[in-house]
Design an enzyme around this catalytic site. Structure first.
Site, PDB file in Angstrom:
ATOM      1  N   GLY A  67       0.904  -1.202  -0.054  1.00  0.00           N
ATOM      2  CA  GLY A  67      -0.147   0.098  -0.017  1.00  0.00           C
ATOM      3  C   GLY A  67       1.004   1.124   0.103  1.00  0.00           C
ATOM      4  CD  GLN A  69       3.276   5.980   2.577  1.00  0.00           C
ATOM      5  OE1 GLN A  69       2.393   5.205   2.146  1.00  0.00           O
ATOM      6  NE2 GLN A  69       4.412   5.377   3.129  1.00  0.00           N
ATOM      7  CB  CYS A 105       5.592   2.360   7.257  1.00  0.00           C
ATOM      8  SG  CYS A 105       5.110   3.756   6.179  1.00  0.00           S
ATOM      9  CG  LEU A 106       6.370   1.091   1.203  1.00  0.00           C
ATOM     10  CD1 LEU A 106       5.891   1.251  -0.494  1.00  0.00           C
ATOM     11  CD2 LEU A 106       7.371   0.013   1.149  1.00  0.00           C
ATOM     12  CG  HIS A 165      -0.252   1.299   7.405  1.00  0.00           C
ATOM     13  ND1 HIS A 165       0.649   0.868   8.276  1.00  0.00           N
ATOM     14  CD2 HIS A 165       0.455   2.148   6.454  1.00  0.00           C
ATOM     15  CE1 HIS A 165       1.908   1.242   7.752  1.00  0.00           C
ATOM     16  NE2 HIS A 165       1.597   2.095   6.854  1.00  0.00           N
ATOM     17  CD  GLU A 166      -0.885   2.504   2.765  1.00  0.00           C
ATOM     18  OE1 GLU A 166      -0.660   3.727   2.680  1.00  0.00           O
ATOM     19  OE2 GLU A 166      -0.190   1.503   3.133  1.00  0.00           O
ATOM     20  CG  HIS A 198       0.349   6.801   5.515  1.00  0.00           C
ATOM     21  ND1 HIS A 198       1.627   7.282   6.196  1.00  0.00           N
ATOM     22  CD2 HIS A 198       0.684   5.540   5.390  1.00  0.00           C
ATOM     23  CE1 HIS A 198       2.456   6.316   6.209  1.00  0.00           C
ATOM     24  NE2 HIS A 198       1.930   5.349   5.831  1.00  0.00           N
TER      25      HIS A 198
HETATM   26 NI    NI Z   1       2.878   3.351   5.598  1.00  0.00          NI
END
Ligand code: NI
Length: 198
Positions: free
Chosen positions: A46, A51, A94-95, A136-137, A140
């Site tokens: 995701g 991000q 997380c990226l 999670h997304e 963000h």
């Molecule tokens: Ni993340």
């Protein structure tokens, strides 16, 4: 705007409370295509718009992380989680926090409403990894990271890694490889103003 890239903690975009998307046009579709590419390159499931430095309420997911499984790709525009049931602990990453993992409690099942790329409203009832990645997304988009949701003991363990990331970003800013926080926030404001009525 040129090519997008994934920003890392503590980039101010990750603390941005994003505004709703007001139009789906060629520019937005191009950004979304780039987001899928970046997500696959980083082997993520995701990726939220902030991000990649875009202050808009949208994210992309593919729970398989496999670009060959195109049918599992989903775009969530202006998502809203309208129902949460149960509770489940699992490790998250997380990226924007490479190589950092921690246990997060999330709702086990959710109902989420959003718009797709053609502007159609949809609602899903989700469970498992699907429910987790959407929570999670969605976080963000409100400027919330999974590290905000882990308990004090787990956070204390991760703190040295987070401190390293903060030091690295400060160094990049000091060396002029990255704009200052104020400049980064001004850019987010500019991008927001360009696509919203605010
Ligand atoms: Ni993340």
């Amino acid at each position: 705007m040129s090519d997008l890239r994934i920003v890392h903690f503590p980039h101010p975009a990750l603390r941005w409370k994003s505004k709703d998307v007001t139009r789906i046009d060629a520019q937005l579709k191009d950004w979304i295509a780039q987001m899928f590419e970046l997500m696959y390159e980083a082997r993520g499931i995701g990726l939220a718009a902030n991000q990649v430095g875009l202050p808009y309420r949208l994210f992309v997911i593919n729970p398989s992380a496999d670009p060959a499984e195109k049918e599992l790709e989903q775009v969530f525009i202006n998502p809203q989680i309208i129902k949460r049931n149960g509770s489940e602990d699992a490790e998250e990453g997380c990226l924007s926090l490479p190589e950092i993992y921690g246990p997060v409690t999330r709702a086990e099942r959710i109902t989420v409403e959003a718009f797709d790329l053609s502007g159609e409203n949809f609602a899903y009832e989700l469970g498992g990894i699907h429910a987790r990645v959407v929570q999670h997304e969605s976080d963000h988009l409100d400027g919330v990271m999974f590290t905000d949701r882990i308990d004090a003991a787990a956070l204390a363990e991760l703190q040295p890694l987070l401190d390293d990331m903060t030091a690295q970003m400060k160094r990049q800013q000091h060396e002029g490889q990255l704009a200052s926080d104020d400049e980064l926030r001004a850019e987010l404001q500019r991008l927001q103003a360009a696509r919203t009525d605010d």
